[in-house]
Design a protein around this motif. Structure first.
Motif, PDB file in Angstrom:
ATOM      1  N   ASP A  64      28.982  32.223  69.354  1.00 15.64           N
ATOM      2  CA  ASP A  64      27.756  32.343  70.146  1.00 15.64           C
ATOM      3  C   ASP A  64      26.782  31.173  69.913  1.00 15.64           C
ATOM      4  N   THR A  65      27.253  30.087  69.286  1.00 17.15           N
ATOM      5  CA  THR A  65      26.353  28.972  68.963  1.00 17.15           C
ATOM      6  C   THR A  65      26.032  28.132  70.194  1.00 17.15           C
ATOM      7  N   VAL A  66      24.735  27.823  70.363  1.00 14.00           N
ATOM      8  CA  VAL A  66      24.313  26.893  71.420  1.00 14.00           C
ATOM      9  C   VAL A  66      24.211  25.510  70.763  1.00 14.00           C
ATOM     10  N   VAL A  67      24.884  24.522  71.358  1.00 17.59           N
ATOM     11  CA  VAL A  67      24.963  23.196  70.720  1.00 17.59           C
ATOM     12  C   VAL A  67      24.007  22.217  71.408  1.00 17.59           C
ATOM     13  N   LEU A  68      23.159  21.573  70.596  1.00 21.09           N
ATOM     14  CA  LEU A  68      22.201  20.582  71.110  1.00 21.09           C
ATOM     15  C   LEU A  68      22.530  19.223  70.511  1.00 21.09           C
ATOM     16  N   ALA A  69      22.620  18.202  71.346  1.00 21.31           N
ATOM     17  CA  ALA A  69      22.968  16.861  70.847  1.00 21.31           C
ATOM     18  C   ALA A  69      21.957  15.843  71.352  1.00 21.31           C
ATOM     19  N   HIS A  70      21.498  14.969  70.452  1.00 16.18           N
ATOM     20  CA  HIS A  70      20.611  13.877  70.872  1.00 16.18           C
ATOM     21  C   HIS A  70      21.435  12.874  71.686  1.00 16.18           C
ATOM     22  N   PHE A  80      23.312  21.172  75.580  1.00 18.49           N
ATOM     23  CA  PHE A  80      22.063  20.523  76.003  1.00 18.49           C
ATOM     24  C   PHE A  80      21.932  19.205  75.272  1.00 18.49           C
ATOM     25  N   SER A  81      21.383  18.209  75.970  1.00 17.56           N
ATOM     26  CA  SER A  81      21.091  16.939  75.307  1.00 17.56           C
ATOM     27  C   SER A  81      19.711  16.477  75.747  1.00 17.56           C
ATOM     28  N   GLY A  82      18.921  15.981  74.820  1.00 22.11           N
ATOM     29  CA  GLY A  82      17.586  15.496  75.166  1.00 22.11           C
ATOM     30  C   GLY A  82      16.926  14.887  73.952  1.00 22.11           C
ATOM     31  N   THR A 119      11.917  16.076  70.952  1.00 20.32           N
ATOM     32  CA  THR A 119      10.998  17.125  71.424  1.00 20.32           C
ATOM     33  C   THR A 119      11.670  18.012  72.463  1.00 20.32           C
ATOM     34  N   ALA A 120      12.512  17.438  73.315  1.00 30.85           N
ATOM     35  CA  ALA A 120      13.210  18.266  74.317  1.00 30.85           C
ATOM     36  C   ALA A 120      14.088  19.309  73.614  1.00 30.85           C
ATOM     37  N   MET A 121      14.693  18.912  72.481  1.00 30.39           N
ATOM     38  CA  MET A 121      15.525  19.882  71.745  1.00 30.39           C
ATOM     39  C   MET A 121      14.658  20.990  71.130  1.00 30.39           C
ATOM     40  N   ILE A 122      13.493  20.578  70.594  1.00 32.63           N
ATOM     41  CA  ILE A 122      12.582  21.581  70.009  1.00 32.63           C
ATOM     42  C   ILE A 122      12.166  22.600  71.084  1.00 32.63           C
ATOM     43  N   ARG A 123      11.775  22.089  72.262  1.00 32.52           N
ATOM     44  CA  ARG A 123      11.342  22.983  73.364  1.00 32.52           C
ATOM     45  C   ARG A 123      12.494  23.888  73.817  1.00 32.52           C
ATOM     46  N   PHE A 124      13.698  23.320  73.854  1.00 31.21           N
ATOM     47  CA  PHE A 124      14.855  24.105  74.300  1.00 31.21           C
ATOM     48  C   PHE A 124      15.018  25.337  73.394  1.00 31.21           C
ATOM     49  N   VAL A 125      14.950  25.122  72.081  1.00 27.43           N
ATOM     50  CA  VAL A 125      15.131  26.265  71.150  1.00 27.43           C
ATOM     51  C   VAL A 125      13.983  27.261  71.325  1.00 27.43           C
ATOM     52  N   LEU A 175      23.370  24.842  66.943  1.00 27.28           N
ATOM     53  CA  LEU A 175      23.838  23.713  66.135  1.00 27.28           C
ATOM     54  C   LEU A 175      23.085  22.486  66.622  1.00 27.28           C
ATOM     55  N   LEU A 176      22.394  21.826  65.683  1.00 36.53           N
ATOM     56  CA  LEU A 176      21.596  20.651  66.051  1.00 36.53           C
ATOM     57  C   LEU A 176      22.329  19.401  65.614  1.00 36.53           C
ATOM     58  N   LEU A 177      22.749  18.573  66.581  1.00 33.45           N
ATOM     59  CA  LEU A 177      23.422  17.333  66.217  1.00 33.45           C
ATOM     60  C   LEU A 177      22.384  16.220  66.236  1.00 33.45           C
ATOM     61  N   THR A 178      21.626  16.166  65.149  1.00 36.47           N
ATOM     62  CA  THR A 178      20.570  15.169  64.970  1.00 36.47           C
ATOM     63  C   THR A 178      20.179  15.181  63.500  1.00 36.47           C
ATOM     64  N   GLU A 179      19.104  14.484  63.151  1.00 35.25           N
ATOM     65  CA  GLU A 179      18.649  14.411  61.754  1.00 35.25           C
ATOM     66  C   GLU A 179      18.367  15.819  61.219  1.00 35.25           C
ATOM     67  N   CYS A 180      18.794  16.108  59.974  1.00 39.82           N
ATOM     68  CA  CYS A 180      18.683  17.518  59.561  1.00 39.82           C
ATOM     69  C   CYS A 180      17.284  18.011  59.219  1.00 39.82           C
ATOM     70  N   SER A 181      16.350  17.113  58.841  1.00 37.85           N
ATOM     71  CA  SER A 181      15.004  17.630  58.574  1.00 37.85           C
ATOM     72  C   SER A 181      14.430  18.309  59.811  1.00 37.85           C
TER      73      SER A 181
END
Ligand code: 13P
Ligand code: SF4
Length: 350
Positions: free
Chosen positions: A240-246, A259-261, A264-270, A279-285
């Motif tokens: 059930d994971t939604v995957v976001l990639a920069h 989703f890709s953006g 900030t677009a990733m933050i808004r998406f969540v 799953l966030l494919l970007t910097e982990c902080s």
């Protein structure tokens, strides 16, 4: 009207309310004390702190006047009336703030906060490309140094790259330096892309003529590490994971994501979505920051992949930056004026 600075106890309580799930309490106490000193100095020196979305959670939640992606922080830098801008981000971002504010003091807390994309291309590389493709407008990603921007016609960020390319009249653009962002923009805008060899053989034909984007093989050392296999493994374990990639990820990874953006677009998406797991494919902080703001949603991330440059920016060094007025970011005036043209054209496009 001068705004009051929260006392240390209040600041600690507000940080704890936001971060208790992601930062241990003893660390929060120590960091709240540093953040309090920074906030006092910030007011005393009429400084503004801009914090990129990749800042570590305690810094992100305590000292920035504004947080955001590169485009949002660029807009904030363009409109501030503070005397000092402290950029909690990497050098190219602080340089962009200086390009927009020649009369202000711009500080970056660490001189080591570079970027593999910015390092991947020089002003001379751009001049050579312009000589090989005369008359073709040059779009450079904001993740470049000022002398590279100065050779460009337009700047763009991950938040507006396709929009900038589409706004340019003519059949072709040179898009630098991120190979993957360029490929993702080409896909999104339906344009054909080529990556010319660095040094053409004398007398050799330049390339086939059916292309519209001329790219460059720079890469982000963080985003290039994510693979389609990583996504498949996570989906197998947590269907059930939604995957976001920069969009600095490869086109294959972006295609396999939901989703890709921009950051900030990733933050808004969540924020707007109801799914329980991401799953966030970007910097982990940034995953920690989103997890803190969305306690009911689970953030999966591959935390071996950290941006070593963003991680150079600490509360300790930000305090020293304000105490010692260090490290001052300068851009030679002739370079600044030419770079400003490209940045302003981007801001005008949106
Ligand atoms: P954003 O502009 O999306 O914040 O990205 C900046 C960056 O460096 C991503 O690696
Ligand atoms: Fe540069 Fe990549 Fe770090 Fe962003 S994450 S600052 S593109 S090295």
């Amino acid at each position: 009207m001068e705004t009051a600075v929260q006392d240390e106890r209040e600041l600690y309580e507000s940080m704890r309310a936001k971060l208790e799930r992601v930062v241990p309490e003893f660390e929060l106490k120590y960091k709240a004390s540093l953040a309090h000193q920074i906030n006092l100095l910030k007011r005393e020196r009429n400084a503004v702190i801009l914090g990129h979305n990749y800042m570590e959670p305690a810094l992100y939640a305590s000292i920035p006047d504004f947080t955001g992606d590169s485009l949002e922080l660029c807009r904030k830098a363009a409109s501030t009336d503070a005397d000092i801008i402290v950029f909690c981000g990497v050098r190219f971002m602080a340089e962009t703030a200086k390009i927009l504010n020649p009369g202000k003091t711009v500080l970056i807390p660490s001189p080591k906060a570079g970027c593999s994309l910015a390092e991947s291309i020089t002003a001379q590389d751009v001049r050579e490309l312009k000589a090989r493709f005369p008359g073709v407008p040059v779009v450079t990603y904001v993740n470049t140094y000022a002398d590279v921007k100065a050779e460009s016609d337009y700047c763009c960020t991950s938040g507006n790259a396709s929009k900038v390319v589409q706004a340019i009249a003519g059949d072709r653009v040179i898009f630098l330096p991120d190979e993957y962002l360029a490929s993702n923009v080409a896909k999104e805008t339906g344009k054909r892309i080529i990556f010319p060899t660095r040094t053409p053989r004398p007398g050799a034909a330049e390339a086939p003529i059916d292309y519209e984007i001329i790219g460059w093989k720079g890469r982000c050392e963080v985003h290039e590490k994510f693979s389609v296999e990583d996504i498949a493994n996570i989906r197998r374990q947590f269907p059930d994971t939604v995957v976001l990639a920069h969009p600095e990820c490869s086109p294959e990874v972006v295609a396999a994501a939901d989703f890709s953006g921009s950051t900030t677009a990733m933050i808004r998406f969540v924020e707007r979505s109801q799914a329980p797991r991401y799953l966030l494919l970007t910097e982990c902080s940034m995953g920690d920051n989103i997890a803190a703001a969305n306690p009911r949603k689970e953030m999966l991330r591959l935390c071996s992949v950290r941006c070593p440059h963003m991680n150079e920016i600490t509360l300790e060094d930000t305090l020293e930056a304000l105490k010692q007025t260090r490290y001052v970011v300068e851009v030679p005036e002739e370079t600044r004026l030419r770079a400003l043209r490209a940045v302003n054209r981007m801001l005008a496009i949106g």
